[in-house]
Scaffold this active site. Structure first.
Site, PDB file in Angstrom:
ATOM      1  N   TYR A 157      -5.501 -27.462   6.864  1.00 57.56           N
ATOM      2  CA  TYR A 157      -5.190 -27.797   5.592  1.00 57.56           C
ATOM      3  C   TYR A 157      -5.498 -29.135   4.783  1.00 57.56           C
ATOM      4  O   TYR A 157      -6.030 -29.022   3.618  1.00 57.56           O
ATOM      5  CB  TYR A 157      -3.495 -27.842   5.621  1.00 57.56           C
ATOM      6  CG  TYR A 157      -2.885 -28.408   4.339  1.00 57.56           C
ATOM      7  CD1 TYR A 157      -2.744 -27.502   3.315  1.00 57.56           C
ATOM      8  CD2 TYR A 157      -2.317 -29.632   4.095  1.00 57.56           C
ATOM      9  CE1 TYR A 157      -2.044 -27.775   2.061  1.00 57.56           C
ATOM     10  CE2 TYR A 157      -1.932 -30.003   3.084  1.00 57.56           C
ATOM     11  CZ  TYR A 157      -1.755 -29.185   1.853  1.00 57.56           C
ATOM     12  OH  TYR A 157      -1.257 -29.489   0.786  1.00 57.56           O
ATOM     13  N   ALA A 158      -5.856 -30.303   5.540  1.00 55.83           N
ATOM     14  CA  ALA A 158      -6.493 -31.431   5.002  1.00 55.83           C
ATOM     15  C   ALA A 158      -7.805 -30.798   4.772  1.00 55.83           C
ATOM     16  O   ALA A 158      -8.356 -31.467   3.452  1.00 55.83           O
ATOM     17  CB  ALA A 158      -6.486 -32.454   5.969  1.00 55.83           C
ATOM     18  N   ALA A 159      -8.759 -30.278   5.371  1.00 53.84           N
ATOM     19  CA  ALA A 159     -10.056 -30.069   5.020  1.00 53.84           C
ATOM     20  C   ALA A 159     -10.207 -29.060   3.797  1.00 53.84           C
ATOM     21  O   ALA A 159     -11.032 -29.212   3.063  1.00 53.84           O
ATOM     22  CB  ALA A 159     -10.658 -29.347   6.442  1.00 53.84           C
ATOM     23  N   ALA A 160      -9.316 -28.061   3.687  1.00 51.46           N
ATOM     24  CA  ALA A 160      -9.259 -27.367   2.569  1.00 51.46           C
ATOM     25  C   ALA A 160      -8.989 -27.974   1.149  1.00 51.46           C
ATOM     26  O   ALA A 160      -9.688 -27.793   0.386  1.00 51.46           O
ATOM     27  CB  ALA A 160      -8.344 -26.174   2.610  1.00 51.46           C
ATOM     28  N   LYS A 161      -8.020 -28.920   1.401  1.00 54.72           N
ATOM     29  CA  LYS A 161      -7.649 -29.719   0.250  1.00 54.72           C
ATOM     30  C   LYS A 161      -8.862 -30.715  -0.187  1.00 54.72           C
ATOM     31  O   LYS A 161      -8.968 -31.273  -1.230  1.00 54.72           O
ATOM     32  CB  LYS A 161      -6.316 -30.627   0.447  1.00 54.72           C
ATOM     33  CG  LYS A 161      -5.327 -29.521   0.376  1.00 54.72           C
ATOM     34  CD  LYS A 161      -5.188 -28.818  -0.823  1.00 54.72           C
ATOM     35  CE  LYS A 161      -3.661 -28.140  -1.125  1.00 54.72           C
ATOM     36  NZ  LYS A 161      -3.585 -27.211  -2.265  1.00 54.72           N
TER      37      LYS A 161
END
Length: 268
Positions: A157-161
């Site tokens: 999730y953090a990487a996508a954001k």
């Protein structure tokens, strides 16, 4: 403050609840026409029904759906001035937080990026030509404070954001000369259904910490994330910033990443 949004045409993805719903409500109150895209409506969204609001049932992980939503806004209201890419968070069927990188499969990564990055990419690809033809517009991408302050949980999730935040700055460089502003709002933890629904983050963390879900929402989560305000954010607090960035009152703001996070992010 008058935001000068009367008569503007907006698309809000993920607009049936949480931050998206608060954004829809705010834009309508400011006089904008709004097309809301979400899998299904909600009682709260239905309560806003009127001639200036259209709901489009859409699965935004379907590669054709974001462009179809933009096309619907053009068909119904005659154009597009504001795009709010709010849809994101756990993909359908997924509960967050997840506590380790190792169990994540390729399918988990693909689902996370489809929902949190590629749905926005496809909506933006459809929106920019319409905005340029109208002389400009505003795109607000809802990222996350964890895009800047990653931790051991929710690596996908953090990487996508983080990718969404980076994309925002790249787009602002290319399209600002054509009148299209692109910004991100990066919330900290917000008291939305992601947290409060049965099986949501409050329940997951309550099980992990051996406590009650209400304690997670009121004390454990704010303390664990060192929120200086001492509480989770309310959706309206994020929606207010989205509306300001959407507004012509922010005409010289582009490429910005605005944190609305209760003091979660500590770095300069």
């Amino acid at each position: 403050m008058e935001l000068n949004l009367t008569g503007k045409i907006a698309v809000v993805t993920g607009g049936s609840k949480g931050i998206g719903l608060a954004t829809v409500r705010t834009l309508r109150a400011e006089g904008a026409h709004v097309v809301v895209a979400s899998r299904k409506s909600s009682a709260e969204l239905d309560a806003l029904a009127g001639p200036g609001l259209v709901h489009v049932p859409a699965d935004l992980t379907d590669s054709d759906a974001p462009a179809a939503v933009v096309a619907h806004a053009v068909e119904v209201f005659g154009g597009l001035d504001v795009l709010v890419n709010n849809a994101g968070g756990p993909p359908p069927g997924v509960s967050l937080p997840r506590f380790s990188f190792l169990p994540l499969t390729d399918a988990d990564w693909r689902d996370m990026f489809e929902f949190n990055l590629f749905s926005a990419v496809r909506a933006i690809r459809a929106a920019i030509p319409v905005m340029v033809e109208r002389g400009g517009g505003s795109i607000v991408n809802v990222s996350s404070a964890v895009a800047r302050q990653p931790g051991a949980m929710n690596a996908d999730y953090a990487a996508a954001k983080a990718a969404l935040t980076n994309l925002t700055k790249a787009l602002s460089e290319e399209f600002a000369p054509q009148g299209v502003r692109v910004n991100t709002v990066s919330p900290g933890p917000v008291r939305t259904p992601w947290w409060t629904d049965e099986g949501g983050a409050a329940d997951v963390l309550a099980a992990a910490f051996g406590t009650e879900r209400d304690a997670v929402l009121e004390r454990v989560a704010p303390e664990a994330m060192a929120l200086k305000t001492g509480r989770l954010l309310e959706p309206q607090e994020v929606a207010d910033m989205i509306a300001l960035l959407a507004s012509p009152r922010s005409a010289s703001t582009t490429g910005a990443d605005v944190l609305v996070d209760g003091g979660f992010h500590k770095a300069v």
